[in-house]
Structure formats: structure tokens, C-alpha cells
Design a protein around this motif. Sequence first.
Motif, PDB file in Angstrom:
ATOM      1  N   GLY A  48     -53.516  48.985  53.570  1.00 23.52           N
ATOM      2  CA  GLY A  48     -53.792  49.577  52.267  1.00 23.52           C
ATOM      3  C   GLY A  48     -55.130  50.275  52.219  1.00 23.52           C
ATOM      4  N   GLN A  49     -56.136  49.702  52.861  1.00 27.02           N
ATOM      5  CA  GLN A  49     -57.481  50.270  52.839  1.00 27.02           C
ATOM      6  C   GLN A  49     -57.604  51.521  53.685  1.00 27.02           C
ATOM      7  OE1 GLN A  49     -59.735  46.918  54.198  1.00 27.02           O
ATOM      8  NE2 GLN A  49     -59.492  45.776  52.280  1.00 27.02           N
ATOM      9  N   ARG A  50     -56.679  51.710  54.604  1.00 24.25           N
ATOM     10  CA  ARG A  50     -56.713  52.902  55.471  1.00 24.25           C
ATOM     11  C   ARG A  50     -55.708  53.945  54.981  1.00 24.25           C
ATOM     12  NH1 ARG A  50     -60.390  50.220  56.461  1.00 24.25           N
ATOM     13  NH2 ARG A  50     -61.295  49.637  58.472  1.00 24.25           N
ATOM     14  N   GLY A  51     -55.510  53.996  53.689  1.00 19.11           N
ATOM     15  CA  GLY A  51     -54.489  54.865  53.103  1.00 19.11           C
ATOM     16  C   GLY A  51     -54.582  56.321  53.487  1.00 19.11           C
ATOM     17  N   GLN A  52     -55.811  56.853  53.601  1.00 20.40           N
ATOM     18  CA  GLN A  52     -55.960  58.271  53.911  1.00 20.40           C
ATOM     19  C   GLN A  52     -55.859  58.553  55.406  1.00 20.40           C
ATOM     20  OE1 GLN A  52     -59.652  59.504  52.086  1.00 20.40           O
ATOM     21  NE2 GLN A  52     -58.686  59.810  50.102  1.00 20.40           N
ATOM     22  N   LEU A  53     -55.928  57.511  56.211  1.00 15.66           N
ATOM     23  CA  LEU A  53     -55.852  57.686  57.662  1.00 15.66           C
ATOM     24  C   LEU A  53     -54.528  57.207  58.238  1.00 15.66           C
ATOM     25  CD1 LEU A  53     -59.432  56.371  58.605  1.00 15.66           C
ATOM     26  CD2 LEU A  53     -58.700  58.752  58.353  1.00 15.66           C
ATOM     27  N   LEU A  54     -53.816  56.377  57.486  1.00 17.10           N
ATOM     28  CA  LEU A  54     -52.581  55.772  57.973  1.00 17.10           C
ATOM     29  C   LEU A  54     -51.432  56.090  57.018  1.00 17.10           C
ATOM     30  CD1 LEU A  54     -51.313  53.821  60.092  1.00 17.10           C
ATOM     31  CD2 LEU A  54     -51.849  51.955  58.503  1.00 17.10           C
ATOM     32  N   SER A  55     -50.547  56.983  57.452  1.00 18.03           N
ATOM     33  CA  SER A  55     -49.377  57.323  56.640  1.00 18.03           C
ATOM     34  C   SER A  55     -48.232  56.389  57.014  1.00 18.03           C
ATOM     35  CB  SER A  55     -48.958  58.776  56.875  1.00 18.03           C
ATOM     36  OG  SER A  55     -49.975  59.667  56.468  1.00 18.03           O
ATOM     37  N   LYS A  56     -47.576  55.844  56.006  1.00 18.56           N
ATOM     38  CA  LYS A  56     -46.507  54.861  56.245  1.00 18.56           C
ATOM     39  C   LYS A  56     -45.178  55.405  55.728  1.00 18.56           C
ATOM     40  CE  LYS A  56     -49.053  52.044  53.896  1.00 18.56           C
ATOM     41  NZ  LYS A  56     -50.311  52.807  53.908  1.00 18.56           N
ATOM     42  N   TYR A  57     -44.188  55.434  56.604  1.00 20.15           N
ATOM     43  CA  TYR A  57     -42.848  55.894  56.267  1.00 20.15           C
ATOM     44  C   TYR A  57     -41.857  54.777  56.544  1.00 20.15           C
ATOM     45  CZ  TYR A  57     -44.687  60.676  56.172  1.00 20.15           C
ATOM     46  OH  TYR A  57     -45.395  61.815  55.880  1.00 20.15           O
ATOM     47  N   CYS A  58     -40.839  54.705  55.710  1.00 17.52           N
ATOM     48  CA  CYS A  58     -39.822  53.677  55.889  1.00 17.52           C
ATOM     49  C   CYS A  58     -38.447  54.272  55.597  1.00 17.52           C
ATOM     50  CB  CYS A  58     -40.093  52.494  54.961  1.00 17.52           C
ATOM     51  SG  CYS A  58     -38.933  51.135  55.173  1.00 17.52           S
ATOM     52  N   GLY A  59     -37.618  54.369  56.632  1.00 16.40           N
ATOM     53  CA  GLY A  59     -36.254  54.847  56.449  1.00 16.40           C
ATOM     54  C   GLY A  59     -35.327  53.667  56.226  1.00 16.40           C
ATOM     55  N   ILE A  60     -34.606  53.681  55.130  1.00 18.12           N
ATOM     56  CA  ILE A  60     -33.780  52.537  54.747  1.00 18.12           C
ATOM     57  C   ILE A  60     -32.313  52.941  54.618  1.00 18.12           C
ATOM     58  CG2 ILE A  60     -33.322  50.822  52.941  1.00 18.12           C
ATOM     59  CD1 ILE A  60     -36.262  50.815  52.307  1.00 18.12           C
ATOM     60  N   GLY A  61     -31.457  52.127  55.186  1.00 17.55           N
ATOM     61  CA  GLY A  61     -30.021  52.302  55.017  1.00 17.55           C
ATOM     62  C   GLY A  61     -29.400  50.957  54.692  1.00 17.55           C
ATOM     63  N   ILE A  62     -28.799  50.830  53.536  1.00 17.11           N
ATOM     64  CA  ILE A  62     -28.182  49.575  53.109  1.00 17.11           C
ATOM     65  C   ILE A  62     -26.677  49.787  53.002  1.00 17.11           C
ATOM     66  CG2 ILE A  62     -28.063  47.833  51.281  1.00 17.11           C
ATOM     67  CD1 ILE A  62     -30.925  48.535  50.554  1.00 17.11           C
ATOM     68  N   TYR A  63     -25.912  48.875  53.556  1.00 16.21           N
ATOM     69  CA  TYR A  63     -24.464  49.021  53.503  1.00 16.21           C
ATOM     70  C   TYR A  63     -23.813  47.668  53.257  1.00 16.21           C
ATOM     71  CZ  TYR A  63     -24.745  47.223  58.307  1.00 16.21           C
ATOM     72  OH  TYR A  63     -25.006  46.460  59.411  1.00 16.21           O
ATOM     73  N   LYS A  64     -22.614  47.729  52.730  1.00 14.08           N
ATOM     74  CA  LYS A  64     -21.839  46.513  52.500  1.00 14.08           C
ATOM     75  C   LYS A  64     -20.970  46.240  53.719  1.00 14.08           C
ATOM     76  CE  LYS A  64     -21.736  46.946  47.455  1.00 14.08           C
ATOM     77  NZ  LYS A  64     -20.876  47.055  46.242  1.00 14.08           N
ATOM     78  N   ARG A  65     -20.858  44.981  54.052  1.00 19.40           N
ATOM     79  CA  ARG A  65     -20.068  44.597  55.217  1.00 19.40           C
ATOM     80  C   ARG A  65     -18.616  45.046  55.024  1.00 19.40           C
ATOM     81  NH1 ARG A  65     -20.506  40.906  59.319  1.00 19.40           N
ATOM     82  NH2 ARG A  65     -22.526  40.236  58.504  1.00 19.40           N
ATOM     83  N   PRO A  66     -18.079  45.797  55.986  1.00 14.63           N
ATOM     84  CA  PRO A  66     -16.687  46.255  55.857  1.00 14.63           C
ATOM     85  C   PRO A  66     -15.711  45.080  55.909  1.00 14.63           C
ATOM     86  CG  PRO A  66     -17.524  46.740  58.039  1.00 14.63           C
ATOM     87  CD  PRO A  66     -18.698  46.267  57.237  1.00 14.63           C
ATOM     88  N   SER A  67     -14.588  45.235  55.229  1.00 11.84           N
ATOM     89  CA  SER A  67     -13.588  44.166  55.210  1.00 11.84           C
ATOM     90  C   SER A  67     -12.999  43.927  56.596  1.00 11.84           C
ATOM     91  CB  SER A  67     -12.468  44.517  54.217  1.00 11.84           C
ATOM     92  OG  SER A  67     -11.898  45.773  54.540  1.00 11.84           O
ATOM     93  N   ASN A  68     -12.941  44.984  57.377  1.00  9.22           N
ATOM     94  CA  ASN A  68     -12.440  44.883  58.745  1.00  9.22           C
ATOM     95  C   ASN A  68     -13.629  44.720  59.688  1.00  9.22           C
ATOM     96  OD1 ASN A  68     -11.243  45.113  61.228  1.00  9.22           O
ATOM     97  ND2 ASN A  68     -10.006  46.906  60.709  1.00  9.22           N
ATOM     98  N   GLU A  69     -13.781  43.540  60.279  1.00  8.01           N
ATOM     99  CA  GLU A  69     -14.927  43.256  61.131  1.00  8.01           C
ATOM    100  C   GLU A  69     -15.006  44.189  62.337  1.00  8.01           C
ATOM    101  OE1 GLU A  69     -17.582  41.180  60.961  1.00  8.01           O
ATOM    102  OE2 GLU A  69     -16.981  40.810  58.891  1.00  8.01           O
ATOM    103  N   SER A  70     -13.881  44.715  62.761  1.00 13.45           N
ATOM    104  CA  SER A  70     -13.882  45.606  63.928  1.00 13.45           C
ATOM    105  C   SER A  70     -14.614  46.915  63.625  1.00 13.45           C
ATOM    106  CB  SER A  70     -12.448  45.894  64.374  1.00 13.45           C
ATOM    107  OG  SER A  70     -11.723  46.575  63.359  1.00 13.45           O
ATOM    108  N   ASP A  71     -14.801  47.211  62.338  1.00 13.99           N
ATOM    109  CA  ASP A  71     -15.499  48.435  61.939  1.00 13.99           C
ATOM    110  C   ASP A  71     -17.002  48.232  61.798  1.00 13.99           C
ATOM    111  OD1 ASP A  71     -13.126  49.865  61.827  1.00 13.99           O
ATOM    112  OD2 ASP A  71     -12.795  49.386  59.709  1.00 13.99           O
ATOM    113  N   MET A  72     -17.488  46.996  61.965  1.00 14.44           N
ATOM    114  CA  MET A  72     -18.886  46.685  61.689  1.00 14.44           C
ATOM    115  C   MET A  72     -19.845  47.527  62.528  1.00 14.44           C
ATOM    116  SD  MET A  72     -21.335  45.201  60.176  1.00 14.44           S
ATOM    117  CE  MET A  72     -20.575  43.909  59.215  1.00 14.44           C
ATOM    118  N   LYS A  73     -19.618  47.577  63.839  1.00 12.36           N
ATOM    119  CA  LYS A  73     -20.522  48.321  64.707  1.00 12.36           C
ATOM    120  C   LYS A  73     -20.557  49.794  64.346  1.00 12.36           C
ATOM    121  CE  LYS A  73     -21.614  49.253  69.547  1.00 12.36           C
ATOM    122  NZ  LYS A  73     -21.237  49.021  70.970  1.00 12.36           N
TER     123      LYS A  73
END
Length: 211
Positions: A48-73
Motif C-alpha cells: 500500500g505504501q508503494r502505491g506510486q511505484l507498485l502497480s497491482k493487477y488482478c484478473g479474476i474469473g469465477i465460474y459455477k461447477r458444471p453439472s457434468n464433471e467431465s466438463d470441469m477441465k
Amino acid sequence: MPGIDPDSWRIHVKDFMHQDARNRHKLFNQKSKSNVFEFVNGLMQLMGQRGQLLSKYCGIGIYKRPSNESDMKKVRNWVRNRAYNLMLLKVINDSTYYGASPIITFDSDQKDGWAENLFVGDQCTFLYGYISRGIHVPIPNYVKPGSHPCLELADVFAFLVARSIHCKIERKQYEWNLSEMGNVCYTYFHEGGIARYITTTELPEQLLQNC
């Protein structure tokens, strides 16, 4: 770890967050839960203190578990690719805006073909020329885990955000205050596949609207 060569050990959340892991670690086995929380809080404040020198990015992907487990991967990989690609393009766009060429580094000494393929695929699009502003960006490189202080900070950062999402979804009490880390640029896909990004000190509520 005062008195210990900093090059002789690495910061990995998995090594110290849980008591069982600490007991197995030659440096963390004498550390208590309160020591861990104090340590993590210090790292959050550092970011937090290095805000101007350290840029923080976070890519997020949220998904619901498919009903068919074979499709999970297939589902997991699709969401991973989309989340990574959106964040990658955002980082490139923001960096080249200031005339900089970002160096994309993976905390892994084993090359992941999917990441490189996505990057090369992006370079073949008309949009990439606009985003990169004609500045050359090298393909992602792979290094030994924890081999740079920024990678160690990234490990802690990723855990804190993931833990926050988990607690929100499971309706659990979150142990830390994300705002201590300062501004973070979150990239994600809204319902319908629309790309979004927001810079904030808190986890964006719209991320979890349908969870």
C-alpha cells in the motif's frame, strides 16, 4: 527472518499459512499464527505504501461447477484463459500508454504453452497494434518460483484476493483488510461476456453478484 540470508529462503503462502505446513518448514516451524498475521499485515502495508511505484493487477474469473464433471477441465481452462488474456491486455495498454514495455513473468520454471499461445494470438489481431502502440512486448518468460522479491509479493497478493473471494462466497469472516494494499486494478468479465475493469481498494461487489 533477521539474521538469515534473505537469498536462502522464499516467501510462499503455502509454507506458513497453516500450522501443519509451518511444522514441516525448517524456518517457519517456530512461528505462531499471530506471527503469520503480523507478517502478512506488514507485507500488505508495504504494498500500500508503494502505491506510486507498485502497480497491482488482478484478473479474476469465477465460474459455477458444471453439472457434468467431465466438463470441469474444459470450463476451468476457458475461464482461466479469458481472465488471463483480459488482464494481460490491460497491463500492456496501461504500460505502453507511458511508453513502457512490460515484462510478463511466470513464477514457474516449466513453460505453460497456453499462456504463450494466447499472447502470440493477441499479437495477430488488429486490436493489439492499438493497445501496444507499436511498442515491442516480449513473450512471457518463466523463472524459478520465488526468485525475485516481486514474485514473492505477488504470491501473497494472489492469496489475499483469492481468500477474500472465498470468504465472500462462503459467507465467512475475512481475516484481513484488502484496503491496506492500496489501489488494485481488477479485470473481469461481466454477465454476457462484457470485459470490465475497475481500480479500487476493496474487492468489487459486482464480481460476486451471481455467486
